[in-house]
Scaffold this active site. Structure first.
Site, PDB file in Angstrom:
ATOM      1  N   ALA A 139      -0.777  -0.695  11.175  1.00  0.00           N
ATOM      2  CA  ALA A 139       0.678  -0.568  11.249  1.00  0.00           C
ATOM      3  C   ALA A 139       1.073   0.901  11.302  1.00  0.00           C
ATOM      4  O   ALA A 139       0.225   1.798  11.238  1.00  0.00           O
ATOM      5  CB  ALA A 139       1.306  -1.232  10.019  1.00  0.00           C
ATOM      6  N   GLN A 155      -6.931  -0.888   1.244  1.00  0.00           N
ATOM      7  CA  GLN A 155      -6.393  -0.718   2.592  1.00  0.00           C
ATOM      8  C   GLN A 155      -7.235   0.318   3.334  1.00  0.00           C
ATOM      9  O   GLN A 155      -7.342   1.468   2.911  1.00  0.00           O
ATOM     10  CB  GLN A 155      -4.929  -0.264   2.585  1.00  0.00           C
ATOM     11  CG  GLN A 155      -4.373  -0.370   4.003  1.00  0.00           C
ATOM     12  CD  GLN A 155      -2.995   0.195   4.204  1.00  0.00           C
ATOM     13  OE1 GLN A 155      -2.727   1.352   3.831  1.00  0.00           O
ATOM     14  NE2 GLN A 155      -2.108  -0.579   4.790  1.00  0.00           N
ATOM     15  N   HIS A 178      -5.362  -1.283   8.065  1.00  0.00           N
ATOM     16  CA  HIS A 178      -4.049  -0.661   8.307  1.00  0.00           C
ATOM     17  C   HIS A 178      -3.873  -0.514   9.816  1.00  0.00           C
ATOM     18  O   HIS A 178      -4.351   0.432  10.422  1.00  0.00           O
ATOM     19  CB  HIS A 178      -3.991   0.695   7.612  1.00  0.00           C
ATOM     20  CG  HIS A 178      -2.606   1.290   7.571  1.00  0.00           C
ATOM     21  ND1 HIS A 178      -1.529   0.737   8.245  1.00  0.00           N
ATOM     22  CD2 HIS A 178      -2.126   2.384   6.926  1.00  0.00           C
ATOM     23  CE1 HIS A 178      -0.449   1.479   8.003  1.00  0.00           C
ATOM     24  NE2 HIS A 178      -0.784   2.478   7.213  1.00  0.00           N
ATOM     25  N   GLY A 222       7.027  -2.059  -2.169  1.00  0.00           N
ATOM     26  CA  GLY A 222       6.479  -0.708  -2.230  1.00  0.00           C
ATOM     27  C   GLY A 222       7.153   0.098  -3.325  1.00  0.00           C
ATOM     28  O   GLY A 222       6.706   0.120  -4.482  1.00  0.00           O
ATOM     29  N   ARG A 251      -2.611  -5.499   8.433  1.00  0.00           N
ATOM     30  CA  ARG A 251      -1.187  -5.162   8.341  1.00  0.00           C
ATOM     31  C   ARG A 251      -0.694  -4.706   9.708  1.00  0.00           C
ATOM     32  O   ARG A 251      -1.317  -3.839  10.332  1.00  0.00           O
ATOM     33  CB  ARG A 251      -0.991  -4.045   7.323  1.00  0.00           C
ATOM     34  CG  ARG A 251       0.472  -3.710   7.103  1.00  0.00           C
ATOM     35  CD  ARG A 251       0.683  -2.699   5.993  1.00  0.00           C
ATOM     36  NE  ARG A 251       1.796  -3.125   5.176  1.00  0.00           N
ATOM     37  CZ  ARG A 251       2.647  -2.304   4.565  1.00  0.00           C
ATOM     38  NH1 ARG A 251       2.508  -1.000   4.654  1.00  0.00           N
ATOM     39  NH2 ARG A 251       3.640  -2.777   3.859  1.00  0.00           N
ATOM     40  N   THR A 281       0.345   5.516  -0.200  1.00  0.00           N
ATOM     41  CA  THR A 281      -0.352   6.790  -0.315  1.00  0.00           C
ATOM     42  C   THR A 281       0.307   7.626  -1.404  1.00  0.00           C
ATOM     43  O   THR A 281       1.531   7.788  -1.408  1.00  0.00           O
ATOM     44  CB  THR A 281      -0.283   7.516   1.040  1.00  0.00           C
ATOM     45  OG1 THR A 281      -1.068   6.780   1.974  1.00  0.00           O
ATOM     46  CG2 THR A 281      -0.787   8.945   0.951  1.00  0.00           C
ATOM     47  N   TYR A 335      -0.795   4.384  12.869  1.00  0.00           N
ATOM     48  CA  TYR A 335      -2.134   4.929  12.646  1.00  0.00           C
ATOM     49  C   TYR A 335      -3.116   4.396  13.693  1.00  0.00           C
ATOM     50  O   TYR A 335      -2.728   3.634  14.578  1.00  0.00           O
ATOM     51  CB  TYR A 335      -2.556   4.680  11.187  1.00  0.00           C
ATOM     52  CG  TYR A 335      -1.636   5.464  10.273  1.00  0.00           C
ATOM     53  CD1 TYR A 335      -1.770   6.849  10.176  1.00  0.00           C
ATOM     54  CD2 TYR A 335      -0.563   4.863   9.625  1.00  0.00           C
ATOM     55  CE1 TYR A 335      -0.877   7.604   9.421  1.00  0.00           C
ATOM     56  CE2 TYR A 335       0.336   5.618   8.864  1.00  0.00           C
ATOM     57  CZ  TYR A 335       0.172   6.989   8.767  1.00  0.00           C
ATOM     58  OH  TYR A 335       1.049   7.740   8.036  1.00  0.00           O
ATOM     59  N   PRO A 388       0.828  -1.209   0.000  1.00  0.00           N
ATOM     60  CA  PRO A 388       0.000   0.000   0.000  1.00  0.00           C
ATOM     61  C   PRO A 388       0.863   1.260   0.000  1.00  0.00           C
ATOM     62  O   PRO A 388       1.814   1.365   0.767  1.00  0.00           O
ATOM     63  CB  PRO A 388      -0.794  -0.121   1.311  1.00  0.00           C
ATOM     64  CG  PRO A 388      -0.008  -1.064   2.162  1.00  0.00           C
ATOM     65  CD  PRO A 388       0.676  -2.000   1.225  1.00  0.00           C
TER      66      PRO A 388
END
Ligand SMILES: Cc1cc2nc3c(=O)[nH]c(=O)nc-3n(C[C@H](O)[C@H](O)[C@H](O)COP(=O)(O)O)c2cc1C
Length: 358
Positions: A175, A97, A173, A316, A225, A24, A178, A22
């Site tokens: 991990a 995600q 998410h 990633g 995750r 952003t 967050y 994932p």
């Protein structure tokens, strides 16, 4: 090569054992709606066995950074539907995600509202990107118990919305600091209700979210995750081995698609109680499929799969810069290098113009 072998994950058989991690990219519009470029970006990468999207905000409150997408309005859902259709047409598999940033935000990007968190404890030693530049973190507002219960329902609704948008599954998410990770960590969670205090209580939020999502959208479509050793966003655990061992043992009771482990390096001299290798320590405890992540190359990824604990590797930055990464691995071809300046935000440069092999 194991990386290029087909594998069953959740309800789907993937064309290879490489996932796109994932990422952003901050290219949604002000309403959190993704556009044509995002469709091209993901479709270009449909040869990944599994695409895991960038973090997608589950609610207005979840948003922490400008131009990140959502999945809580009809326009947002409809925009994602176009993308999942296009990826499926290319035989790709795509998970959403699901993201709530909690205290990793700023009132400047939240219409003046303070970020929310398990406890009123600010992130130290880092700054947050806003349209007015980098800013120190504010002290977040601690959520009431009722609000926490409502956020669990927001995740459930987001998972249902993801199904409406045509995703093959969802990844929580939990991990990198967050909101779910904030609940897990004693450094961020000093609550005195049922969501804080001991390990069982600190795990409760994540487990309730996972159970609600499984109940809502069914078996083998929900994933998670985790990053047990990440210090990012002021996350620290007094006892990560015990905490995540218990979490995994509870997750083992649910029919999940996979567990995605970020194996983040940390200063072992300062954190001697942290597990040296999260994939080994926690991956061994579960019957769920493990996806391993963090700074893998082709060789390191292949070696990790050879060990037999992780069944997939997620990439990633390499997928960001190489839309045809599986093909390049297969041919031992050179790799495009990722451009850091265009990672977050901007137009199509550094988004959909990384070249394919001829
Ligand atoms: C531009 C960028 C954006 C990222 N955004 C997210 C995100 O939204 N959610 C997430 O879980 N991880 C995010 N990450 C972390 C990646 O998923 C991955 O864990 C990290 O890049 C390490 O893997 P790699 O070494 O293969 O790049 C991001 C990484 C990058 C480079």
């Amino acid at each position: 090569m194991k990386l290029l072998q087909a594998i069953k994950v959740g309800t789907k058989t993937l064309q290879n054992s490489m996932a796109m991690a994932p990422m952003t990219r901050s290219r949604a519009n002000d309403d959190g709606v993704v556009g044509n470029s995002t469709e091209i970006y993901y479709t270009q990468r449909a040869s990944a066995g599994l695409i895991i999207t960038e973090g997608i905000n589950i609610s207005k409150q979840a948003l922490g950074s400008p131009l990140t997408p959502g999945i809580y309005t009809q326009a947002q859902i409809d925009a994602w539907r176009k993308i999942t259709n296009a990826v499926h047409e290319k035989a790709g598999v795509i998970y959403a995600q699901l993201w709530h940033t909690g205290r990793v935000g700023h009132s400047l990007v939240k219409n003046g509202e303070l970020p929310v968190a398990p406890s009123a404890i600010a992130i130290q030693g880092q700054q947050h990107f806003t349209m007015e530049g980098m800013k120190d973190y504010e002290t977040p507002r601690a959520l009431s118990t009722v609000e926490v219960i409502n956020i669990v329902q927001d995740y459930k609704q987001a998972a249902l919305n993801a199904m409406e948008a045509g995703f093959d599954g969802v990844e929580l998410h939990s991990a990198f600091g967050y909101l779910p990770n904030q609940f897990l960590a004693d450094s961020a969670n000093q609550r005195t209700d049922q969501y804080g205090g001991n390990i069982e209580n600190r795990n409760r939020f994540v487990l309730e979210v996972m159970k609600e999502m499984v109940n809502a959208i069914g078996s083998d479509k929900v994933a998670i995750r985790i990053s047990p050793t990440s210090l990012y966003n002021s996350i620290a655990h007094q006892n990560p081995v015990e905490q995540f061992t218990e979490l995994i043992s509870e997750l083992n009771k649910l029919p999940l698609a996979y567990i995605h482990i970020m194996n983040v390096p940390f200063p072992a001299d300062k954190f001697p109680h942290y597990p040296a290798n999260s994939v080994e320590t926690f991956g061994k405890l579960t019957h769920h499929t493990i996806i391993a992540n963090f700074a893998y190359t082709k060789e390191k990824g292949e070696a990790e799969l050879e060990k037999g604990i992780a069944k997939l590797i997620s990439y990633g930055a390499l997928f960001l810069a190489n839309p045809d990464l599986p093909k390049r691995f297969e041919l031992n071809a050179d790799l495009n290098q990722p451009d850091r300046a265009t990672m977050y935000g901007g137009q199509d440069k550094g988004y959909i113009d990384y070249p394919f092999l001829n």
